[in-house]
Design a protein around this motif. Structure first.
Motif, mmCIF file in Angstrom:
data_model
loop_
_atom_site.group_PDB
_atom_site.id
_atom_site.type_symbol
_atom_site.label_atom_id
_atom_site.label_comp_id
_atom_site.label_asym_id
_atom_site.label_seq_id
_atom_site.Cartn_x
_atom_site.Cartn_y
_atom_site.Cartn_z
ATOM 1 N N HIS A 79 0.761 -1.252 0.001
ATOM 2 C CA HIS A 79 0.027 0.076 -0.112
ATOM 3 C C HIS A 79 0.908 1.217 -0.022
ATOM 4 O O HIS A 79 2.082 1.423 0.664
ATOM 5 C CB HIS A 79 -0.841 0.059 1.184
ATOM 6 C CG HIS A 79 -2.162 -1.067 1.225
ATOM 7 N ND1 HIS A 79 -2.667 -1.353 0.380
ATOM 8 C CD2 HIS A 79 -2.149 -1.808 2.201
ATOM 9 C CE1 HIS A 79 -3.406 -2.401 0.564
ATOM 10 N NE2 HIS A 79 -3.391 -2.683 1.737
ATOM 11 N N ARG A 81 0.951 4.736 1.297
ATOM 12 C CA ARG A 81 0.267 5.797 2.221
ATOM 13 C C ARG A 81 0.602 7.289 2.061
ATOM 14 O O ARG A 81 1.490 7.416 1.232
ATOM 15 C CB ARG A 81 0.385 5.182 3.739
ATOM 16 C CG ARG A 81 0.158 3.549 3.738
ATOM 17 C CD ARG A 81 0.378 2.999 5.082
ATOM 18 N NE ARG A 81 1.756 3.626 5.534
ATOM 19 C CZ ARG A 81 2.970 3.122 5.405
ATOM 20 N NH1 ARG A 81 2.780 1.811 4.551
ATOM 21 N NH2 ARG A 81 3.824 3.228 6.168
ATOM 22 N N GLU A 144 -6.841 1.927 -3.744
ATOM 23 C CA GLU A 144 -7.180 2.830 -2.616
ATOM 24 C C GLU A 144 -8.346 3.662 -2.880
ATOM 25 O O GLU A 144 -8.681 4.171 -3.817
ATOM 26 C CB GLU A 144 -5.937 3.769 -2.320
ATOM 27 C CG GLU A 144 -6.054 4.781 -1.049
ATOM 28 C CD GLU A 144 -4.815 5.666 -1.191
ATOM 29 O OE1 GLU A 144 -5.087 6.603 -0.370
ATOM 30 O OE2 GLU A 144 -3.747 5.364 -1.831
ATOM 31 N N TYR A 235 -7.979 0.571 2.002
ATOM 32 C CA TYR A 235 -7.220 -0.271 0.941
ATOM 33 C C TYR A 235 -7.753 -1.564 1.013
ATOM 34 O O TYR A 235 -8.089 -2.240 2.108
ATOM 35 C CB TYR A 235 -5.812 -0.271 1.617
ATOM 36 C CG TYR A 235 -5.092 1.050 1.677
ATOM 37 C CD1 TYR A 235 -4.358 1.456 0.639
ATOM 38 C CD2 TYR A 235 -5.213 1.521 3.000
ATOM 39 C CE1 TYR A 235 -3.795 2.798 0.834
ATOM 40 C CE2 TYR A 235 -4.415 2.930 3.289
ATOM 41 C CZ TYR A 235 -3.710 3.354 1.933
ATOM 42 O OH TYR A 235 -3.265 4.494 1.963
ATOM 43 N N SER A 241 1.117 -3.386 4.274
ATOM 44 C CA SER A 241 0.973 -1.731 4.507
ATOM 45 C C SER A 241 1.908 -1.005 5.371
ATOM 46 O O SER A 241 2.806 -0.040 4.906
ATOM 47 C CB SER A 241 -0.393 -1.617 5.066
ATOM 48 O OG SER A 241 -0.453 -0.377 5.295
#
Length: 250
Positions: A79, A81, A144, A235, A241
């Motif tokens: 992911h 972020r 996302e 997500y 993550s």
């Protein structure tokens, strides 16, 4: 008694720098990573330090060495972020990587959900501005759902937040900075796993029902410790993550 901690060893700092480039999309799967000799030259460290930095990334599964073609980035799903996007903007001048696209799902002024009013320290009932986005990655699909929130009173100073168009790659935090003169200083993330809503499952193309998602609540503060933006990101499951390295002391 509290003590000032020493910084991470040099090889971990180098590994962390390259790791960030991979996670935020500056280095794409298949891209070649600097050689040990190049790393030693650029970072002004001994060759064994450079070797150890690359070995760290190999153990983490982020890179692999191929006979005759150097060391390359593996196709590892992670992911991306808010922290990755901030750092990418500082390094590259754009929030999104070359393999990402952003679709604006909606903007407007709405009644604040309870948790949003609480996060923004607004007395209820309250009106807030919102921008709702879907971010997709080439060859992967939707990765996302991102929603940002601000007090409705900010519309007078930052009207582009209500325009159904991209902010030109700078991102909402940087735009609010430029529109208000306030500067983002630090951010706080909270994360939780939960079940996806029907809309989230549809947008993220989750076939299993019910489907789990990872939800981040992201609060940005200015230099006076006042909230600059509250955002939420959702997500899909099955992707790493959080990456963090820390010393373990006796």
């Amino acid at each position: 008694m509290p003590e000032i901690k020493v910084v991470l060893p040099k090889y971990l700092q180098i590994a962390g720098h390259i790791r960030d480039q991979i996670l935020r999309g500056d280095l794409q799967p298949g891209d070649e990573v600097d050689s040990e000799r190049k790393i030693a030259e650029v970072w002004k460290v001994a060759r064994p330090t450079a070797t150890r930095a690359l070995d760290t990334l190999r153990r983490e599964g982020l890179i692999e060495s191929q006979q005759g073609s150097g060391t390359r980035v593996r196709d590892v799903r992670t992911h991306r972020r808010a922290s990755h996007r901030y750092h990418r903007y500082l390094a590259q001048g754009a929030q999104y990587a070359q393999d990402e696209s952003m679709e604006l799902l909606g903007v407007g002024i709405v009644d604040a959900p309870g948790h949003v009013a609480e996060a923004l320290n607004l007395a209820r009932p309250a009106r807030v501005m919102t921008r709702h986005r879907l971010i997709s990655r080439e060859g992967v699909g939707p990765v996302e759902i991102s929603t940002s929130w601000w007090p409705a009173s900010l519309a007078e100073h930052a009207p582009r937040l209500l325009e159904p168009a991209s902010l030109g790659g700078i991102g909402s935090v940087r735009y609010v900075e430029s529109a208000t003169g306030r500067k983002a200083s630090y951010a706080r993330d909270q994360v939780s796993a939960r079940l996806a809503t029907t809309q989230e499952a549809e947008l993220l193309q989750l076939s299993d029902a019910p489907a789990a998602v990872l939800a981040y609540r992201h609060t940005v503060y200015d230099s006076a410790d006042q909230i600059l933006e509250f955002a939420e990101a959702v997500y899909p499951p099955g992707v790493w993550s959080l990456e963090q390295e820390y010393p373990i002391e006796a």
